[in-house]
Design a protein around this motif. Structure first.
Motif, short mmCIF file in Angstrom:
data_model
loop_
_atom_site.label_atom_id
_atom_site.label_comp_id
_atom_site.label_asym_id
_atom_site.label_seq_id
_atom_site.Cartn_x
_atom_site.Cartn_y
_atom_site.Cartn_z
N PHE A 413 39.43 35.00 40.58
CA PHE A 413 38.68 34.77 39.35
C PHE A 413 37.49 35.71 39.27
N MET A 414 36.74 35.82 40.37
CA MET A 414 35.55 36.68 40.38
C MET A 414 35.91 38.15 40.32
N VAL A 415 36.98 38.55 41.00
CA VAL A 415 37.40 39.95 40.99
C VAL A 415 37.86 40.37 39.59
N LEU A 416 38.60 39.49 38.93
CA LEU A 416 39.04 39.79 37.57
C LEU A 416 37.84 39.89 36.62
N ARG A 417 36.89 38.98 36.76
CA ARG A 417 35.67 39.07 35.94
C ARG A 417 34.90 40.35 36.25
N LEU A 418 34.84 40.73 37.53
CA LEU A 418 34.15 41.97 37.91
C LEU A 418 34.79 43.17 37.22
N ALA A 419 36.12 43.23 37.27
CA ALA A 419 36.81 44.36 36.64
C ALA A 419 36.52 44.41 35.15
N ALA A 420 36.54 43.24 34.51
CA ALA A 420 36.32 43.19 33.06
C ALA A 420 34.92 43.65 32.68
N VAL A 421 33.89 43.13 33.36
CA VAL A 421 32.52 43.47 32.96
C VAL A 421 32.17 44.91 33.35
#
Length: 438
Positions: A413-421
């Motif tokens: 979840f955090m890695v996907l959010r990191l990639a998005a932002v």
């Protein structure tokens, strides 16, 4: 991308916003600890009632953060454009909105307190205690929202010290009053609820007084409130995604074993605590980025964004190293149960490794919120939850992966959010200048 090397703000200015914001964020959890300690000496039943009632009341602040974060974004742009009176007027409208929503929640809460508590507890005695506390504490709901709106507009005009004083005044007086009402007055659990409302009355009154002293028009403006609700819709949906994820994680941990849910609770509370530390930097980013865009300087906003992101990464790395160093010691401060201690490492090293990622994600969340880019954050969070966190959490239950599976889900979840932002930040599309974002 625009070169933003020369567009940084002095570190002292960032700290001047972040440190008081951390104090405000930490004040409520610290008060809850005091309240818990006072009620805990009444026995297990009042403590269970407080825990259940507190969870229900906390949903108000967790789901309606747009009254603080959304107001900061809109106010900061107007402040950056040199339009202070209009910036403060955003706070007036947010306060009217807070009162309206708060009164609705108060009425609905009085009607639904019993059914909701019964659904969560399944025990008549605990339900009775929770409802007794909650029906009193709900009178503070409109006041909680007024305080959130007050925090929002003051952060937007880069006044970070007064919100801290106001919140500490309310919570400090209430912390002293709580044991007096619970023990000396003999009100028991209900005394805790009354003390809670007193805290909200004091803080909300101070924020309202500050608005009145600004000498801006105090009449409601429905068009502005509708615009605030539009931004609020995106932030509420984002908050619901977080709630779905963390409630699911708790449910799966509870179905794994008693030791697993205990270990999950300990590590999750530490995660929440460190999130407050990192979120204080994000709040500084909201104010500074919003002001830069309101002043018409995308270059400055880009520079501040890069600077805040580096700070978040450094803070995250420091926290990572610190909690790696205390991994053999700190868990013993929370429990002596060998089963729980045996489960903690299955979550601990995910928690430690995620700190640098969290530092960057929270910092860029603040940047994008400051820019009013809430729609993107809503979509990114919902997608990350649907693709990463929720599937792995429930797969953990089906395949017996336990805490390792749950925290792998949080990590994805955090890695996907990191990639998005990161992609959004590097694109620069969020840096829309002007006093009001289109």
């Amino acid at each position: 991308m625009v070169n933003s090397v020369d567009e940084r703000v002095p570190p002292r200015k960032v700290l001047g916003l972040a440190v008081p914001a951390l104090g405000v964020l930490a004040a409520e959890p610290l008060y809850v600890l005091v309240d818990t300690a006072v009620v805990g000496h009444l026995g297990a039943l009042p403590l269970a009632g407080l825990a259940l009632g507190g969870v229900l009341l906390s949903q108000i602040s967790s789901q309606l953060t747009f009254l603080s974060y959304g107001t900061t974004s809109r106010t900061a742009r107007l402040h950056g454009a040199g339009r202070r009176a209009e910036a403060v007027s955003e706070g007036v409208q947010a306060t009217w909105l807070a009162m309206a929503v708060g009164l609705i929640l108060l009425v609905a809460g009085q009607l639904l307190a019993g059914p909701l508590a019964r659904m969560l507890s399944g025990d008549d005695e605990i339900t009775g205690a929770a409802v007794s506390w909650l029906r009193i504490a709900l009178f503070g709901a409109p006041l909680i929202l007024i305080t959130m709106a007050g925090n929002g507009w003051m952060r937007g005009v880069q006044d970070a010290s007064r919100p801290l004083r106001y919140v500490l005044a309310g919570n400090g007086i209430s912390a002293v009053l709580c044991p007096v009402l619970v023990y000396a007055a003999g009100w028991g659990l209900e005394g805790s609820a009354v003390a809670n409302v007193v805290a909200q009355v004091i803080s909300a009154a101070l924020f309202v007084r500050a608005l009145v002293r600004e000498r801006v028009p105090l009449r409601p403006r429905p068009a502005v409130m509708r615009a605030q609700l539009g931004l609020g819709r995106d932030l509420v949906l984002r908050s619901l995604a977080f709630q779905a994820c963390f409630v699911s994680a708790a449910a799966v941990a509870a179905r794994t074993s008693t030791e697993a849910v205990g270990a999950h609770q300990i590590v999750l509370q530490l995660w929440t605590l460190l999130a407050l530390v990192l979120d204080s930097v994000a709040i500084a980013a909201q104010s500074l980025v919003g002001a830069a865009l309101g002043a018409g300087s995308a270059r400055r906003a880009l520079g501040v964004a890069g600077q805040i992101t580096r700070y978040g990464l450094v803070f995250g790395c420091v926290l990572c190293a610190l909690f790696a160093a205390v991994s053999q010691v700190l868990p013993h401060a929370f429990t002596s149960d060998p089963g729980v201690l045996g489960e903690i490492p299955h979550a601990w090293w995910f928690f430690v490794a995620l700190q640098p990622i969290a530092g960057v994600v929270f910092a860029l969340d603040g940047v994008l919120l400051g820019a009013g880019d809430a729609a993107f954050l809503r979509t990114a969070t919902l997608a990350s939850a649907a693709i990463g966190f929720l599937p792995l959490i429930w797969a953990s239950l089906g395949f017996g992966w336990g805490l390792a599976g749950i925290w792998t889900g949080l990590s994805l979840f955090m890695v996907l959010r990191l990639a998005a932002v990161l992609v959004r930040w590097r694109s620069g599309k969020w840096a829309v200048v002007g006093a009001v974002r289109a």
